[in-house]
Design a protein around this motif. Structure first.
Motif, PDB file in Angstrom:
ATOM      1  N   GLY A  15      42.680 -17.728  28.795  1.00 12.62           N
ATOM      2  CA  GLY A  15      43.364 -16.790  29.669  1.00 12.62           C
ATOM      3  C   GLY A  15      42.536 -15.620  30.144  1.00 12.62           C
ATOM      4  N   LEU A  16      41.221 -15.813  30.284  1.00 12.22           N
ATOM      5  CA  LEU A  16      40.350 -14.728  30.722  1.00 12.22           C
ATOM      6  C   LEU A  16      40.129 -14.790  32.231  1.00 12.22           C
ATOM      7  N   PRO A  17      39.995 -13.647  32.902  1.00 11.07           N
ATOM      8  CA  PRO A  17      39.733 -13.638  34.348  1.00 11.07           C
ATOM      9  C   PRO A  17      38.364 -14.238  34.658  1.00 11.07           C
ATOM     10  N   VAL A  18      38.279 -15.017  35.735  1.00 14.26           N
ATOM     11  CA  VAL A  18      37.020 -15.652  36.095  1.00 14.26           C
ATOM     12  C   VAL A  18      35.936 -14.608  36.380  1.00 14.26           C
ATOM     13  N   TYR A  19      36.347 -13.414  36.794  1.00 15.37           N
ATOM     14  CA  TYR A  19      35.372 -12.375  37.130  1.00 15.37           C
ATOM     15  C   TYR A  19      34.720 -11.773  35.887  1.00 15.37           C
ATOM     16  N   THR A  20      35.314 -11.993  34.714  1.00 22.98           N
ATOM     17  CA  THR A  20      34.721 -11.461  33.485  1.00 22.98           C
ATOM     18  C   THR A  20      33.918 -12.511  32.727  1.00 22.98           C
ATOM     19  N   VAL A  21      34.180 -13.789  32.959  1.00 20.39           N
ATOM     20  CA  VAL A  21      33.511 -14.839  32.176  1.00 20.39           C
ATOM     21  C   VAL A  21      32.294 -15.421  32.891  1.00 20.39           C
ATOM     22  N   ALA A  22      32.176 -15.176  34.203  1.00 21.44           N
ATOM     23  CA  ALA A  22      31.100 -15.800  34.967  1.00 21.44           C
ATOM     24  C   ALA A  22      29.721 -15.430  34.418  1.00 21.44           C
ATOM     25  N   GLY A  23      29.505 -14.153  34.139  1.00 27.25           N
ATOM     26  CA  GLY A  23      28.202 -13.702  33.639  1.00 27.25           C
ATOM     27  C   GLY A  23      27.871 -14.297  32.284  1.00 27.25           C
ATOM     28  N   ALA A  24      28.861 -14.312  31.373  1.00 27.29           N
ATOM     29  CA  ALA A  24      28.637 -14.855  30.032  1.00 27.29           C
ATOM     30  C   ALA A  24      28.352 -16.357  30.088  1.00 27.29           C
ATOM     31  N   ALA A  25      29.092 -17.083  30.939  1.00 30.43           N
ATOM     32  CA  ALA A  25      28.883 -18.525  31.063  1.00 30.43           C
ATOM     33  C   ALA A  25      27.477 -18.817  31.586  1.00 30.43           C
ATOM     34  N   LEU A  26      27.034 -18.041  32.567  1.00 30.88           N
ATOM     35  CA  LEU A  26      25.691 -18.252  33.127  1.00 30.88           C
ATOM     36  C   LEU A  26      24.603 -17.901  32.114  1.00 30.88           C
ATOM     37  N   MET A  27      24.788 -16.796  31.392  1.00 28.53           N
ATOM     38  CA  MET A  27      23.785 -16.383  30.408  1.00 28.53           C
ATOM     39  C   MET A  27      23.678 -17.413  29.289  1.00 28.53           C
ATOM     40  N   GLY A  28      24.819 -17.914  28.833  1.00 24.09           N
ATOM     41  CA  GLY A  28      24.798 -18.944  27.806  1.00 24.09           C
ATOM     42  C   GLY A  28      24.129 -20.210  28.300  1.00 24.09           C
ATOM     43  N   THR A  29      24.397 -20.569  29.557  1.00 28.63           N
ATOM     44  CA  THR A  29      23.770 -21.746  30.157  1.00 28.63           C
ATOM     45  C   THR A  29      22.259 -21.584  30.235  1.00 28.63           C
ATOM     46  N   PHE A  30      21.801 -20.391  30.585  1.00 31.16           N
ATOM     47  CA  PHE A  30      20.359 -20.133  30.685  1.00 31.16           C
ATOM     48  C   PHE A  30      19.660 -20.329  29.341  1.00 31.16           C
ATOM     49  N   ILE A  31      20.199 -19.720  28.303  1.00 30.02           N
ATOM     50  CA  ILE A  31      19.551 -19.778  26.981  1.00 30.02           C
ATOM     51  C   ILE A  31      19.529 -21.208  26.442  1.00 30.02           C
TER      52      ILE A  31
END
Length: 298
Positions: A207-223
């Motif tokens: 139930g998290l807003p897409v505008y708050t999870v986008a950065g975390a999802a991308l950073m996790g994907t990068f690492i």
């Protein structure tokens, strides 16, 4: 006269502007949903370029490494990167990526079987997005979609807490780690960091807003992509008869386009309605997944 470059690992001869352009377009639209675009880049390489060896998974992750930093930087500058969320994703995903890479090389080297696997993963992602779209009311008008910075609250190892647009969110970090571990295996096989699967889960399950999870999802994907490329490259030394290591030049060219597209997509995300972003991704996912699944059986 058409300028073409030969890519020895993939065996392709291409105009170098093609991978740059494709990388830009995919990253621009996918970054708005917290996704790097790698989950669509892999079908492009397999279906349009004929690149189907295990090396395509590693090349896909190389694209992530080059493309993602600009998007992460943009989200960080706008105060929408949540470190505790990133930490939970990375801790959960890393072990799965290594397991997935081994499965891809030793159990899914066959192109047709791998396409079936990709189709099933995409179908699942698209179904989750569609369910979320049909189950929610229309969002707020454009212009205020993602306004506001995220205020990160003190969070322990098993809890993520933050405030966005005057609403406080509490998420179980343990649940995110468990989900990320499963996603890491799928991402390791597929050749993505897992953001394409994790981001929809953040929105629809937690139930998290897409505008708050986008950065975390991308950073996790990068690492996790960094770890994946290193692991694939290492496995290549023990399997010289297979094309396992990434096609470095091709992946970097895709990544250069993705780098520019990621920054632009992250910059305009807050002005684009969330529903538009999801519907566009959902339609592309549905067409790709069904074509791969039906193609396997027909």
């Amino acid at each position: 006269m058409t300028m073409e470059i030969f890519f020895p690992v993939s065996g392709l001869s291409l105009n170098p502007f093609i991978p740059v352009l494709v990388g830009f377009v995919l990253a621009f639209f996918c970054a708005m949903g917290g996704i790097s675009g790698a989950f669509l880049l892999l079908p492009f390489q397999m279906s349009f370029l004929g690149f189907t060896t295990p090396s395509v998974s590693a090349t896909n992750q190389l694209y992530n490494i080059v493309a993602i930093p600009s998007g992460v930087w943009r989200f960080y500058k706008e105060g929408r990167l949540i470190p505790p969320l990133v930490r939970a994703v990375v801790i959960g995903t890393l072990p799965g990526v290594f397991i997935g890479a081994i499965i891809r090389i030793y159990y899914l080297p066959n192109p047709s079987l791998f396409k079936l696997f990709v189709g099933c993963v995409l179908l699942y992602i698209g179904t989750r997005m569609l369910k979320d779209l049909l189950g929610k009311k229309a969002p707020a008008p454009p212009g205020v979609q993602g306004s506001g910075r995220v205020e990160v609250l003190p969070s322990g190892l098993f809890e993520v807490r933050f405030i966005f647009r005057e609403k406080e969110y509490h998420v179980s970090a343990g649940g995110i780690m468990l989900l990320s571990g499963i996603v890491g295996i799928i991402g390791g096989v597929y050749g993505i960091g897992g953001g394409a699967i994790i981001a929809p889960f953040f929105v629809s399950v937690f139930g998290l807003p897409v505008y708050t999870v986008a950065g975390a999802a991308l950073m996790g994907t990068f690492i996790t992509s960094v770890a994946g490329v290193i692991f694939y490259q290492g496995l290549a030394y023990f399997n010289p008869e297979q094309a396992i290591s990434p096609d470095w030049l091709l992946g970097i060219l895709f990544g250069i386009g993705g780098f520019c597209g990621m920054y632009c997509g992250a910059r305009v995300q807050k002005f684009v309605p969330e529903r538009w972003i999801k519907w566009g991704l959902c339609l592309v996912i549905a067409w790709t997944s069904l074509s791969y699944i039906l193609g396997y059986f027909l």
